[in-house]
Design a protein around this motif. Structure first.
Motif, PDB file in Angstrom:
ATOM      1  N   LEU A  51       0.834  -1.206   0.000  1.00  0.00           N
ATOM      2  CA  LEU A  51       0.000   0.000   0.000  1.00  0.00           C
ATOM      3  C   LEU A  51       0.869   1.256   0.000  1.00  0.00           C
ATOM      4  CD1 LEU A  51      -3.039   0.860   0.318  1.00  0.00           C
ATOM      5  CD2 LEU A  51      -2.521   1.136   2.734  1.00  0.00           C
ATOM      6  N   ASP A  52       0.587   2.131  -0.958  1.00  0.00           N
ATOM      7  CA  ASP A  52       1.299   3.402  -1.055  1.00  0.00           C
ATOM      8  C   ASP A  52       0.291   4.536  -1.107  1.00  0.00           C
ATOM      9  OD1 ASP A  52       3.745   2.010  -1.343  1.00  0.00           O
ATOM     10  OD2 ASP A  52       3.445   1.874  -3.518  1.00  0.00           O
ATOM     11  N   LEU A  53       0.736   5.719  -0.750  1.00  0.00           N
ATOM     12  CA  LEU A  53      -0.048   6.932  -0.941  1.00  0.00           C
ATOM     13  C   LEU A  53       0.596   7.718  -2.071  1.00  0.00           C
ATOM     14  CD1 LEU A  53      -0.687   8.078   2.739  1.00  0.00           C
ATOM     15  CD2 LEU A  53      -2.218   6.812   1.228  1.00  0.00           C
ATOM     16  N   VAL A  54      -0.225   8.184  -2.987  1.00  0.00           N
ATOM     17  CA  VAL A  54       0.246   8.953  -4.126  1.00  0.00           C
ATOM     18  C   VAL A  54      -0.902   9.839  -4.601  1.00  0.00           C
ATOM     19  CG1 VAL A  54      -0.357   7.142  -5.796  1.00  0.00           C
ATOM     20  CG2 VAL A  54       1.395   8.833  -6.372  1.00  0.00           C
ATOM     21  N   LEU A  55      -0.607  11.043  -5.020  1.00  0.00           N
ATOM     22  CA  LEU A  55      -1.654  11.945  -5.493  1.00  0.00           C
ATOM     23  C   LEU A  55      -1.900  11.729  -6.976  1.00  0.00           C
ATOM     24  CD1 LEU A  55      -3.614  14.291  -5.098  1.00  0.00           C
ATOM     25  CD2 LEU A  55      -1.691  15.852  -5.493  1.00  0.00           C
ATOM     26  N   VAL A  56      -3.157  11.385  -7.306  1.00  0.00           N
ATOM     27  CA  VAL A  56      -3.580  11.226  -8.694  1.00  0.00           C
ATOM     28  C   VAL A  56      -4.864  12.022  -8.877  1.00  0.00           C
ATOM     29  CG1 VAL A  56      -4.406   9.583 -10.433  1.00  0.00           C
ATOM     30  CG2 VAL A  56      -2.546   8.938  -8.902  1.00  0.00           C
ATOM     31  N   TRP A  57      -4.915  12.830  -9.911  1.00  0.00           N
ATOM     32  CA  TRP A  57      -6.116  13.610 -10.217  1.00  0.00           C
ATOM     33  C   TRP A  57      -6.926  12.852 -11.254  1.00  0.00           C
ATOM     34  CZ3 TRP A  57      -7.164  17.515  -7.114  1.00  0.00           C
ATOM     35  CH2 TRP A  57      -6.126  18.144  -6.439  1.00  0.00           C
ATOM     36  N   ASN A  58      -8.154  12.496 -10.912  1.00  0.00           N
ATOM     37  CA  ASN A  58      -9.022  11.712 -11.792  1.00  0.00           C
ATOM     38  C   ASN A  58     -10.109  12.610 -12.373  1.00  0.00           C
ATOM     39  OD1 ASN A  58     -10.673   9.867 -13.040  1.00  0.00           O
ATOM     40  ND2 ASN A  58     -11.008   8.607 -11.240  1.00  0.00           N
ATOM     41  N   LYS A  59     -10.048  12.847 -13.682  1.00  0.00           N
ATOM     42  CA  LYS A  59     -11.054  13.668 -14.353  1.00  0.00           C
ATOM     43  C   LYS A  59     -12.195  12.829 -14.903  1.00  0.00           C
ATOM     44  CE  LYS A  59      -8.002  17.424 -15.621  1.00  0.00           C
ATOM     45  NZ  LYS A  59      -7.482  18.254 -16.712  1.00  0.00           N
ATOM     46  N   GLY A  60     -12.178  11.546 -14.606  1.00  0.00           N
ATOM     47  CA  GLY A  60     -13.218  10.648 -15.088  1.00  0.00           C
ATOM     48  C   GLY A  60     -14.048  10.101 -13.943  1.00  0.00           C
ATOM     49  N   ASP A 126      -7.557  11.211  -5.883  1.00  0.00           N
ATOM     50  CA  ASP A 126      -7.327   9.805  -5.553  1.00  0.00           C
ATOM     51  C   ASP A 126      -5.929   9.693  -4.948  1.00  0.00           C
ATOM     52  OD1 ASP A 126      -9.781   8.831  -6.430  1.00  0.00           O
ATOM     53  OD2 ASP A 126      -9.081   8.536  -8.478  1.00  0.00           O
ATOM     54  N   TYR A 127      -5.759   8.759  -4.005  1.00  0.00           N
ATOM     55  CA  TYR A 127      -4.478   8.715  -3.302  1.00  0.00           C
ATOM     56  C   TYR A 127      -4.082   7.345  -2.756  1.00  0.00           C
ATOM     57  CZ  TYR A 127      -7.824   9.171   0.483  1.00  0.00           C
ATOM     58  OH  TYR A 127      -8.907   8.984   1.293  1.00  0.00           O
ATOM     59  N   ILE A 128      -4.943   6.360  -2.755  1.00  0.00           N
ATOM     60  CA  ILE A 128      -4.612   5.039  -2.212  1.00  0.00           C
ATOM     61  C   ILE A 128      -4.220   4.122  -3.365  1.00  0.00           C
ATOM     62  CG2 ILE A 128      -5.416   3.034  -0.902  1.00  0.00           C
ATOM     63  CD1 ILE A 128      -7.579   4.933   0.312  1.00  0.00           C
ATOM     64  N   TYR A 129      -3.004   3.593  -3.301  1.00  0.00           N
ATOM     65  CA  TYR A 129      -2.502   2.706  -4.346  1.00  0.00           C
ATOM     66  C   TYR A 129      -2.208   1.344  -3.737  1.00  0.00           C
ATOM     67  CZ  TYR A 129       0.615   0.812  -7.926  1.00  0.00           C
ATOM     68  OH  TYR A 129       1.212   0.008  -8.862  1.00  0.00           O
ATOM     69  N   PHE A 130      -3.016   0.342  -4.115  1.00  0.00           N
ATOM     70  CA  PHE A 130      -2.920  -1.018  -3.600  1.00  0.00           C
ATOM     71  C   PHE A 130      -2.235  -1.890  -4.641  1.00  0.00           C
ATOM     72  CE2 PHE A 130      -4.875  -5.265  -3.232  1.00  0.00           C
ATOM     73  CZ  PHE A 130      -4.451  -5.587  -1.949  1.00  0.00           C
ATOM     74  N   HIS A 131      -1.249  -2.680  -4.213  1.00  0.00           N
ATOM     75  CA  HIS A 131      -0.522  -3.568  -5.133  1.00  0.00           C
ATOM     76  C   HIS A 131       0.042  -4.751  -4.353  1.00  0.00           C
ATOM     77  CE1 HIS A 131       3.213  -1.898  -3.473  1.00  0.00           C
ATOM     78  NE2 HIS A 131       2.544  -0.753  -3.469  1.00  0.00           N
ATOM     79  N   VAL A 132       0.071  -5.915  -4.997  1.00  0.00           N
ATOM     80  CA  VAL A 132       0.657  -7.118  -4.407  1.00  0.00           C
ATOM     81  C   VAL A 132       1.436  -7.827  -5.507  1.00  0.00           C
ATOM     82  CG1 VAL A 132       0.206  -9.337  -3.309  1.00  0.00           C
ATOM     83  CG2 VAL A 132      -1.236  -7.377  -2.751  1.00  0.00           C
ATOM     84  N   GLY A 133       2.730  -7.959  -5.327  1.00  0.00           N
ATOM     85  CA  GLY A 133       3.558  -8.590  -6.356  1.00  0.00           C
ATOM     86  C   GLY A 133       3.427  -7.829  -7.666  1.00  0.00           C
ATOM     87  N   TRP A 137      -3.576  -2.440  -8.446  1.00  0.00           N
ATOM     88  CA  TRP A 137      -4.945  -1.936  -8.505  1.00  0.00           C
ATOM     89  C   TRP A 137      -4.897  -0.465  -8.880  1.00  0.00           C
ATOM     90  CZ3 TRP A 137      -8.982  -4.817  -8.916  1.00  0.00           C
ATOM     91  CH2 TRP A 137     -10.253  -4.319  -8.702  1.00  0.00           C
ATOM     92  N   TYR A 138      -6.006   0.069  -9.304  1.00  0.00           N
ATOM     93  CA  TYR A 138      -6.053   1.493  -9.633  1.00  0.00           C
ATOM     94  C   TYR A 138      -5.935   2.334  -8.364  1.00  0.00           C
ATOM     95  CZ  TYR A 138     -10.933   1.493  -8.065  1.00  0.00           C
ATOM     96  OH  TYR A 138     -12.069   1.395  -7.310  1.00  0.00           O
ATOM     97  N   VAL A 139      -5.642   3.592  -8.506  1.00  0.00           N
ATOM     98  CA  VAL A 139      -5.540   4.510  -7.366  1.00  0.00           C
ATOM     99  C   VAL A 139      -6.944   4.995  -7.034  1.00  0.00           C
ATOM    100  CG1 VAL A 139      -4.493   6.639  -6.503  1.00  0.00           C
ATOM    101  CG2 VAL A 139      -3.215   5.176  -8.079  1.00  0.00           C
ATOM    102  N   PHE A 140      -7.301   4.949  -5.752  1.00  0.00           N
ATOM    103  CA  PHE A 140      -8.664   5.293  -5.336  1.00  0.00           C
ATOM    104  C   PHE A 140      -8.617   6.116  -4.064  1.00  0.00           C
ATOM    105  CE2 PHE A 140      -7.440   1.182  -3.703  1.00  0.00           C
ATOM    106  CZ  PHE A 140      -7.908   1.151  -2.400  1.00  0.00           C
ATOM    107  N   ASN A 141      -9.786   6.393  -3.484  1.00  0.00           N
ATOM    108  CA  ASN A 141      -9.865   7.219  -2.279  1.00  0.00           C
ATOM    109  C   ASN A 141     -10.908   6.653  -1.322  1.00  0.00           C
ATOM    110  OD1 ASN A 141     -12.495   8.233  -3.012  1.00  0.00           O
ATOM    111  ND2 ASN A 141     -11.492   9.617  -4.441  1.00  0.00           N
TER     112      ASN A 141
END
Length: 167
Positions: A51-60, A126-133, A137-141
């Motif tokens: 799990l990482d935090l990252v700022l992503v702006w979602n216009k969709g 959006d700011y939550i980035y979930f990944h395993v191996g 997953w997409y970045v969400f909030n």
């Protein structure tokens, strides 16, 4: 038809409080992400191995679908959010199921959280980035989480508990 339209029901205060709590918590976290910690300047911030935090702006919308670069597209998405929120509220006014009320309140809180972003920023934070191996997953909030959990509760009530089946 409008004569029978009710805007407040027996459980409306519950729905308002739970949706409001979700909205406020979502907006506080987003404010911290954008303005206090300034994740946009730092890039990826690891929290856990998956799990990482990252700022992503979602216009969709969900999963970054239907990206809207134009002002008209952004206004359309904001308007859709308002219409969906009104529909969720009116649905909750008529609901008598406690489980359904929880679900609708969570979905409404999430919709309002992302809706506020659209009005304030013209896009969703959006700011939550979930990944395993190699799975990523997409970045969400938090608002997205509220919507998904609320929808899952609705599916659970419908399929597992059998709400809506003919007797």
């Amino acid at each position: 038809m409008l004569k029978n339209l009710r805007f407040w029901g027996n459980s409306s205060s519950f729905v308002l409080k739970l949706a409001g709590f979700g909205l406020v918590l979502d907006q506080l976290i987003k404010y911290w992400i954008v303005h206090v910690h300034e994740f946009g300047a730092f890039g990826l911030t690891p929290v856990l191995p998956f799990l990482d935090l990252v700022l992503v702006w979602n216009k969709g919308i969900s999963y970054g679908l239907f990206q809207q670069e134009s002002l008209m597209g952004q206004i359309f998405l904001a308007g859709f959010t308002v219409a969906a929120s009104i529909a969720l509220w009116l649905w909750s006014v008529r609901s008598t199921s406690r489980i359904e009320l929880w679900a609708l309140a969570l979905i409404l809180g999430g919709a309002l959280g992302n809706g506020v972003d659209r009005v304030v920023y013209g896009k969703v934070v959006d700011y939550i980035y979930f990944h395993v191996g190699t799975f990523s997953w997409y970045v969400f909030n938090l608002a997205d989480v509220l919507i998904v959990v609320g929808a899952a509760i609705m599916v659970f009530e419908s399929i597992i508990l059998g709400k809506g089946k003919d007797s």
